[in-house]
Structures are given as structure tokens and as C-alpha cells.
Motif scaffolding. Structure first.
Motif, PDB file in Angstrom:
ATOM      1  N   UNK A 151       0.826  -1.211   0.000  1.00  0.00           N
ATOM      2  CA  UNK A 151       0.000   0.000   0.000  1.00  0.00           C
ATOM      3  C   UNK A 151       0.860   1.260   0.000  1.00  0.00           C
ATOM      4  N   UNK A 152       1.954   1.229   0.756  1.00  0.00           N
ATOM      5  CA  UNK A 152       2.863   2.378   0.773  1.00  0.00           C
ATOM      6  C   UNK A 152       3.512   2.573  -0.597  1.00  0.00           C
ATOM      7  N   UNK A 153       3.895   1.466  -1.250  1.00  0.00           N
ATOM      8  CA  UNK A 153       4.465   1.556  -2.589  1.00  0.00           C
ATOM      9  C   UNK A 153       3.476   2.118  -3.596  1.00  0.00           C
ATOM     10  N   UNK A 154       2.230   1.660  -3.519  1.00  0.00           N
ATOM     11  CA  UNK A 154       1.186   2.180  -4.407  1.00  0.00           C
ATOM     12  C   UNK A 154       0.958   3.662  -4.150  1.00  0.00           C
ATOM     13  N   UNK A 155       0.992   4.046  -2.881  1.00  0.00           N
ATOM     14  CA  UNK A 155       0.799   5.447  -2.512  1.00  0.00           C
ATOM     15  C   UNK A 155       1.879   6.327  -3.138  1.00  0.00           C
ATOM     16  N   UNK A 156       3.128   5.884  -3.057  1.00  0.00           N
ATOM     17  CA  UNK A 156       4.252   6.664  -3.576  1.00  0.00           C
ATOM     18  C   UNK A 156       4.177   6.813  -5.091  1.00  0.00           C
ATOM     19  N   UNK A 157       3.689   5.783  -5.775  1.00  0.00           N
ATOM     20  CA  UNK A 157       3.657   5.803  -7.236  1.00  0.00           C
ATOM     21  C   UNK A 157       2.354   6.412  -7.772  1.00  0.00           C
ATOM     22  N   UNK A 158       1.223   5.995  -7.206  1.00  0.00           N
ATOM     23  CA  UNK A 158      -0.072   6.365  -7.773  1.00  0.00           C
ATOM     24  C   UNK A 158      -0.420   7.834  -7.551  1.00  0.00           C
ATOM     25  N   UNK A 159      -0.087   8.380  -6.386  1.00  0.00           N
ATOM     26  CA  UNK A 159      -0.473   9.768  -6.088  1.00  0.00           C
ATOM     27  C   UNK A 159       0.204  10.766  -7.030  1.00  0.00           C
ATOM     28  N   UNK A 160       1.531  10.733  -7.216  1.00  0.00           N
ATOM     29  CA  UNK A 160       2.139  11.684  -8.171  1.00  0.00           C
ATOM     30  C   UNK A 160       1.626  11.506  -9.602  1.00  0.00           C
TER      31      UNK A 160
END
Length: 265
Positions: free
Chosen positions: A73-82
Motif C-alpha cells: 500500500x505504501x508503494x502504491x501510494x508513492x507511485x499512484x499519487x504523483x
């Protein structure tokens, strides 16, 4: 006047039924955590106990799966938000017939079934000799979770007054300064909300994750596998802990928000 009273009563009754329907399963789940029964149920009640919290603490596989879900979830957060922010900014500047096509193209992963996304991601990356795991899970989930971020930021952008940005540029500000000092603070509530949605969507995802997880089992996949072998109230204990943390964070956020409002006023 009578019709307004009836309508008001009907609305309140509907809202009450809705919240009862929403919270009853959570209450039952929480009570089952304290039932001295091998199965997660409140009937029959066999006495109060705290042993399922001890069982939860000793379940190493569940904690490993939970940690894997948090990492993904943290990895998705870092990639998906930007990426979602960039897509929203791009769509807000595009004009003409091409905007509809680009919007549909960006939304297509969200409209694609999660099973298809998982299988297609696995097949594609297998051709590049990349096996399933945390990396592939992050990639697969990002393909559709980015659309959630884009939609939330785009909705906020549609209410943005562009004259503020133009005024800053006309006064000598650079594009980066105008973005950082004017647009980014305006988008902050949407970005925070989008980040929370992205994290939760990743954390609870099952269909896509099942095909790309490899040997790294996430919490949803672990719980699904336990359904076949037999669930214990230790899962309920984990759910109760997570709900308690969520409520605590919501209370902290609300207190902080009210303090900020009182300071401004």
C-alpha cells in the motif's frame, strides 16, 4: 407542513436504518473477539475471554501478511499519487475532442475487472522474466488506483480559479512557484483524501493481488486462505484493532481540524 414532517421523519428513519445496517456487522465482529468459542460467532456465547488477542499476537504468518499489505500500500501510494496528480493537471489543460479520448484512456484500468488486470500484468512481466511479488503487486494495483487519485484531484481542480495562477505569473512568479504556493495548497485536501483512498484500495485489494503476489502473501489473501482451513476469532481481534486505530485517527483528525477552525476564527 405535515408532508414536510413526514419527509423529515422518513429521511431520519432511512439514515438510522442505514447506520444500523452499516455498524451491526462491525459490532458483532467485535463481540465475537471476546467469545470463548473456536469459531468467530457470538451465538452461542461461551464466556468472555481475551485469549484471541494472545492468539493474534502469536500468529506470525498473519503479521507477516499484514506487513506485506502495508508495504504494498505504501508503494502504491508513492507511485499512484504523483501520477494521478499529473494526469489530473494534464486533463485540466487539454481542450478539444481529444480530451474525451484521453480521459477514457486513463479511466480504462478502473473499468477493467481486477482479475483481468492481475492476469495481464503477470503475463506481461513474465515475458520480461519478472516473477510475482511485492514489486509486481504494486505495479498491478497502481494501474487502476491511479484513476481514483486522478478523479479526486480533477474534481478539486474544476473549482480552481485560474486567475489566481495567472496573476502570480504576471507578477513575476515562475511556473514552479505558482504551483507550489497557489495550486498545491489548494489541492492539498484532495491530495490527502486521494492518498487515503489509494492506501485503503490497495490494502483491501484481493482480485488483482491474488495473481501477482507470488510468494508474498498479503492480508486479504491470507484471510481468504484461512476461510478454507477454518477461521478463528484471532482474525476478529485483528479487525477490532484496526477499527480502533481508524476511529482513533479520525478523532485526532477531527480535533485538529476544529482547533484550526477556531484559530482562524
Amino acid at each position: 407542513m405535515r408532508s414536510e414532517t413526514i419527509m423529515r421523519f422518513a429521511v431520519r428513519f432511512y439514515i438510522g436504518i442505514f447506520f444500523i445496517y452499516l455498524f451491526t456487522p462491525l459490532i458483532i465482529m467485535g463481540l465475537a473477539t471476546f467469545n470463548d468459542s473456536r469459531f468467530p460467532t457470538v451465538s452461542p456465547w461461551k464466556g468472555a475471554t481475551l485469549k484471541w488477542f494472545e492468539a493474534l499476537a502469536q500468529d506470525g504468518a498473519m503479521w507477516t501478511a499484514l506487513w506485506t499489505s502495508v508495504v504494498v500500500a505504501a508503494g502504491v501510494l508513492v507511485v499512484a499519487v504523483p501520477i494521478g496528480i499529473c494526469c489530473a493537471l494534464f486533463l485540466s489543460t487539454v481542450q478539444g475532442k481529444g480530451k474525451t479520448f484521453i480521459y477514457t484512456l486513463m479511466m480504462s484500468p478502473l473499468l477493467t475487472p481486477g482479475v483481468i488486470v492481475g492476469i495481464s500484468t503477470l503475463i506481461f512481466w513474465k515475458g520480461l522474466s519478472v516473477s510475482g511479488g511485492v514489486f509486481l503487486t504494486v505495479v498491478a494495483q497502481t494501474t487502476f488506483i491511479t484513476a481514483y487519485v486522478m478523479l479526486m484531484v480533477l474534481a478539486r481542480l474544476q473549482r480552481f480559479d485560474r486567475t489566481l495562477e495567472h496573476a502570480a505569473l504576471s507578477l513575476g512568479a515562475t511556473q514552479w512557484q505558482a504551483f507550489r504556493r497557489i495550486l498545491l495548497p489548494y489541492l492539498k485536501p484532495a491530495i490527502i483524501s486521494a492518498a487515503a483512498i489509494a492506501f485503503l484500495q490497495s490494502f483491501e485489494n484481493y482480485n488483482t493481488t491474488l495473481f501477482v503476489k507470488g510468494y508474498d502473501t498479503t492480508l486479504t489473501v491470507y484471510i481468504a486462505s484461512k476461510v478454507r482451513t477454518g477461521l478463528t476469532p484471532a482474525v476478529n481481534a485483528l479487525g477490532l484493532v484496526m477499527i480502533s486505530i481508524t476511529i482513533l485517527l479520525a478523532i485526532v483528525y477531527e480535533v485538529k481540524r476544529r482547533r484550526e477552525l477556531s484559530t482562524r476564527s
